[in-house]
Scaffold this motif. Sequence first.
Motif, PDB file in Angstrom:
ATOM      1  N   VAL A 107      30.875   6.351  -0.485  1.00 16.13           N
ATOM      2  CA  VAL A 107      31.959   6.694  -0.123  1.00 16.13           C
ATOM      3  C   VAL A 107      32.663   6.364   1.242  1.00 16.13           C
ATOM      4  O   VAL A 107      33.922   5.968   1.289  1.00 16.13           O
ATOM      5  N   ARG A 108      31.700   6.032   2.219  1.00 15.19           N
ATOM      6  CA  ARG A 108      31.985   5.489   3.378  1.00 15.19           C
ATOM      7  C   ARG A 108      32.614   4.397   3.127  1.00 15.19           C
ATOM      8  O   ARG A 108      33.611   3.778   3.940  1.00 15.19           O
ATOM      9  N   GLN A 109      31.991   3.406   2.370  1.00 15.70           N
ATOM     10  CA  GLN A 109      32.254   1.936   2.130  1.00 15.70           C
ATOM     11  C   GLN A 109      33.831   1.799   1.473  1.00 15.70           C
ATOM     12  O   GLN A 109      34.343   1.195   1.767  1.00 15.70           O
ATOM     13  N   ILE A 110      33.984   2.920   0.524  1.00 16.61           N
ATOM     14  CA  ILE A 110      35.263   2.966  -0.005  1.00 16.61           C
ATOM     15  C   ILE A 110      36.186   3.325   0.815  1.00 16.61           C
ATOM     16  O   ILE A 110      37.391   2.464   0.694  1.00 16.61           O
ATOM     17  N   PHE A 111      36.018   4.279   1.634  1.00 17.23           N
ATOM     18  CA  PHE A 111      37.349   4.464   2.804  1.00 17.23           C
ATOM     19  C   PHE A 111      37.404   3.149   3.676  1.00 17.23           C
ATOM     20  O   PHE A 111      38.524   2.814   4.207  1.00 17.23           O
ATOM     21  N   GLN A 112      36.345   2.401   3.993  1.00 16.36           N
ATOM     22  CA  GLN A 112      36.247   1.331   4.905  1.00 16.36           C
ATOM     23  C   GLN A 112      37.305   0.295   4.132  1.00 16.36           C
ATOM     24  O   GLN A 112      38.056  -0.191   4.562  1.00 16.36           O
ATOM     25  N   ALA A 113      36.735   0.132   2.873  1.00 11.70           N
ATOM     26  CA  ALA A 113      37.557  -0.843   2.184  1.00 11.70           C
ATOM     27  C   ALA A 113      39.087  -0.678   1.755  1.00 11.70           C
ATOM     28  O   ALA A 113      39.919  -1.337   2.119  1.00 11.70           O
ATOM     29  N   ALA A 114      39.309   0.509   1.826  1.00 17.98           N
ATOM     30  CA  ALA A 114      40.657   1.119   1.085  1.00 17.98           C
ATOM     31  C   ALA A 114      41.491   1.152   2.456  1.00 17.98           C
ATOM     32  O   ALA A 114      42.630   0.801   2.278  1.00 17.98           O
ATOM     33  N   ALA A 115      41.018   1.444   3.683  1.00 22.31           N
ATOM     34  CA  ALA A 115      41.755   1.285   4.941  1.00 22.31           C
ATOM     35  C   ALA A 115      42.232  -0.242   5.189  1.00 22.31           C
ATOM     36  O   ALA A 115      43.267  -0.200   5.816  1.00 22.31           O
ATOM     37  N   GLU A 116      41.757  -1.048   4.573  1.00 20.97           N
ATOM     38  CA  GLU A 116      41.960  -2.400   5.072  1.00 20.97           C
ATOM     39  C   GLU A 116      42.764  -3.030   3.592  1.00 20.97           C
ATOM     40  O   GLU A 116      43.344  -4.287   3.763  1.00 20.97           O
ATOM     41  N   MET A 117      43.207  -2.337   2.787  1.00 19.05           N
ATOM     42  CA  MET A 117      44.112  -2.671   1.606  1.00 19.05           C
ATOM     43  C   MET A 117      45.489  -2.203   1.751  1.00 19.05           C
ATOM     44  O   MET A 117      45.559  -1.295   2.277  1.00 19.05           O
ATOM     45  N   GLN A 118      46.346  -2.914   0.989  1.00 20.21           N
ATOM     46  CA  GLN A 118      47.808  -2.608   1.182  1.00 20.21           C
ATOM     47  C   GLN A 118      48.511  -2.339  -0.169  1.00 20.21           C
ATOM     48  O   GLN A 118      47.583  -2.952  -1.447  1.00 20.21           O
ATOM     49  N   HIS A 119      49.512  -1.672  -0.333  1.00 24.37           N
ATOM     50  CA  HIS A 119      50.262  -1.702  -1.648  1.00 24.37           C
ATOM     51  C   HIS A 119      51.007  -2.961  -1.959  1.00 24.37           C
ATOM     52  O   HIS A 119      51.012  -3.830  -0.653  1.00 24.37           O
ATOM     53  N   GLY A 120      51.470  -3.274  -3.043  1.00 25.84           N
ATOM     54  CA  GLY A 120      52.095  -4.554  -3.286  1.00 25.84           C
ATOM     55  C   GLY A 120      53.366  -4.966  -2.250  1.00 25.84           C
ATOM     56  O   GLY A 120      53.619  -5.948  -2.003  1.00 25.84           O
ATOM     57  N   ASP A 121      53.725  -3.734  -1.650  1.00 29.59           N
ATOM     58  CA  ASP A 121      55.007  -3.877  -0.766  1.00 29.59           C
ATOM     59  C   ASP A 121      54.673  -4.146   0.729  1.00 29.59           C
ATOM     60  O   ASP A 121      55.433  -4.471   1.579  1.00 29.59           O
ATOM     61  N   GLY A 122      53.298  -4.445   0.708  1.00 28.29           N
ATOM     62  CA  GLY A 122      52.805  -4.449   2.212  1.00 28.29           C
ATOM     63  C   GLY A 122      52.374  -3.360   2.975  1.00 28.29           C
ATOM     64  O   GLY A 122      51.902  -3.473   4.266  1.00 28.29           O
ATOM     65  N   SER A 123      52.823  -2.163   2.581  1.00 23.76           N
ATOM     66  CA  SER A 123      52.513  -0.941   3.244  1.00 23.76           C
ATOM     67  C   SER A 123      50.890  -0.733   3.010  1.00 23.76           C
ATOM     68  O   SER A 123      50.227  -1.050   2.194  1.00 23.76           O
ATOM     69  N   ALA A 124      50.199   0.239   4.133  1.00 27.65           N
ATOM     70  CA  ALA A 124      49.148   0.520   4.206  1.00 27.65           C
ATOM     71  C   ALA A 124      48.579   1.796   2.819  1.00 27.65           C
ATOM     72  O   ALA A 124      49.568   2.516   2.407  1.00 27.65           O
ATOM     73  N   LEU A 125      47.587   1.241   2.274  1.00 27.71           N
ATOM     74  CA  LEU A 125      47.295   2.006   0.969  1.00 27.71           C
ATOM     75  C   LEU A 125      46.798   3.504   1.422  1.00 27.71           C
ATOM     76  O   LEU A 125      47.262   4.470   0.758  1.00 27.71           O
ATOM     77  N   LEU A 126      46.099   3.516   2.526  1.00 23.99           N
ATOM     78  CA  LEU A 126      45.590   4.830   2.947  1.00 23.99           C
ATOM     79  C   LEU A 126      46.753   5.553   4.072  1.00 23.99           C
ATOM     80  O   LEU A 126      46.800   4.741   5.146  1.00 23.99           O
ATOM     81  N   SER A 127      47.353   6.692   4.040  1.00 23.96           N
ATOM     82  CA  SER A 127      47.857   7.091   5.209  1.00 23.96           C
ATOM     83  C   SER A 127      46.972   7.671   6.189  1.00 23.96           C
ATOM     84  O   SER A 127      45.705   7.771   6.038  1.00 23.96           O
ATOM     85  N   VAL A 128      47.228   7.732   7.490  1.00 27.77           N
ATOM     86  CA  VAL A 128      46.628   8.366   8.673  1.00 27.77           C
ATOM     87  C   VAL A 128      46.187   9.852   8.098  1.00 27.77           C
ATOM     88  O   VAL A 128      44.979  10.026   8.484  1.00 27.77           O
ATOM     89  N   ASP A 129      46.717  10.382   7.543  1.00 29.53           N
ATOM     90  CA  ASP A 129      46.669  11.803   7.136  1.00 29.53           C
ATOM     91  C   ASP A 129      45.269  11.912   6.164  1.00 29.53           C
ATOM     92  O   ASP A 129      44.265  12.818   6.434  1.00 29.53           O
ATOM     93  N   ILE A 130      45.250  10.993   5.200  1.00 28.01           N
ATOM     94  CA  ILE A 130      44.236  10.885   4.239  1.00 28.01           C
ATOM     95  C   ILE A 130      42.901  10.458   5.015  1.00 28.01           C
ATOM     96  O   ILE A 130      41.814  10.937   4.802  1.00 28.01           O
ATOM     97  N   GLN A 131      42.825   9.372   5.852  1.00 31.82           N
ATOM     98  CA  GLN A 131      41.789   8.929   6.453  1.00 31.82           C
ATOM     99  C   GLN A 131      41.361  10.089   7.377  1.00 31.82           C
ATOM    100  O   GLN A 131      40.022  10.132   7.263  1.00 31.82           O
ATOM    101  N   GLN A 132      42.147  10.698   8.130  1.00 28.63           N
ATOM    102  CA  GLN A 132      41.640  11.736   9.113  1.00 28.63           C
ATOM    103  C   GLN A 132      40.931  13.030   7.814  1.00 28.63           C
ATOM    104  O   GLN A 132      39.863  13.591   8.447  1.00 28.63           O
ATOM    105  N   ALA A 133      41.658  13.238   7.050  1.00 28.39           N
ATOM    106  CA  ALA A 133      41.131  14.293   5.951  1.00 28.39           C
ATOM    107  C   ALA A 133      39.694  13.852   5.496  1.00 28.39           C
ATOM    108  O   ALA A 133      38.657  14.627   5.486  1.00 28.39           O
ATOM    109  N   ALA A 134      39.621  12.608   5.236  1.00 28.18           N
ATOM    110  CA  ALA A 134      38.204  12.266   4.734  1.00 28.18           C
ATOM    111  C   ALA A 134      37.116  12.079   5.877  1.00 28.18           C
ATOM    112  O   ALA A 134      35.951  12.565   5.555  1.00 28.18           O
ATOM    113  N   GLU A 135      37.469  11.815   7.088  1.00 33.97           N
ATOM    114  CA  GLU A 135      36.447  11.932   8.199  1.00 33.97           C
ATOM    115  C   GLU A 135      36.127  13.466   8.384  1.00 33.97           C
ATOM    116  O   GLU A 135      35.218  13.638   8.627  1.00 33.97           O
TER     117      GLU A 135
END
Length: 241
Positions: A202-230
């Motif tokens: 799961v830590r690798q998932i969040f690390q990978a997802a944090a570096e991904m983007q939607h097709g429009d260039g916006s971040a895949l993961l919001s700050v709120d989701i990343q904080q909730a995961a932590e």
Amino acid sequence: MVADNGQHQTSLQHRFTQFLLQSEALKFGDFTLKSGRQSPYFINAGAFDDGAKIALLGEFYATVIEGLISEGTFPKDVETVFGPAYKGIPLAVSTAIALTSAHHMPIGYTFDRKEKKDHGDGGSFVGTPLRDGMKVIMVDDVMTAGTAVRESIPKLKAEADVEVVGLVLAVDRMEQSKGSEASAVQTIEREFSFPVRSIVNVRQIFQAAAEMQHGDGSALLSVDIQQAAEEYLARYGSHTV
């Protein structure tokens, strides 16, 4: 559509995370788990619901298994891949196909019946017959408490004196077992003395997802989701080695 920023395009963990997202097997949000915990992510193996997805999933398992054999974690003379019914059945079959066709490692597959068949071919298992001394690799999707392993090992041993040499999961949630600081994976390793590995944790998932983007260039993961995961992993994650 999910896009990688290119930095880790060849990383197995990044490719698998992207596959999970595109298959909608991995979702971020607010989910109540069977354990009662409120999780910021949810993994649903039932989303691998067509031939293309299950074939690619089998290839991910096969890649990990080949690597584990190459490094000596698993022995070379494994004869069958076992998947506990029901979710483990397509995992075992697709992994055996991928190992045989793409990795040139001929291997069988075996799965159990929920109820023993008393007519026709009979028995409790389907696929490659189990024999004394046979080396077996188990595959499963996500381990929560290790129930499938604890139910499967006695059934396998009752059929033949096989040696389960390891277990490969799709995702290691890295969460503490109930009443313990150790994770379910660590508990199973200690209880049965075989290695448990995952395609991704799961830590690798969040690390990978944090570096991904939607097709429009916006971040895949919001700050709120990343904080909730932590916060979730700080509360429920295993901190033992």
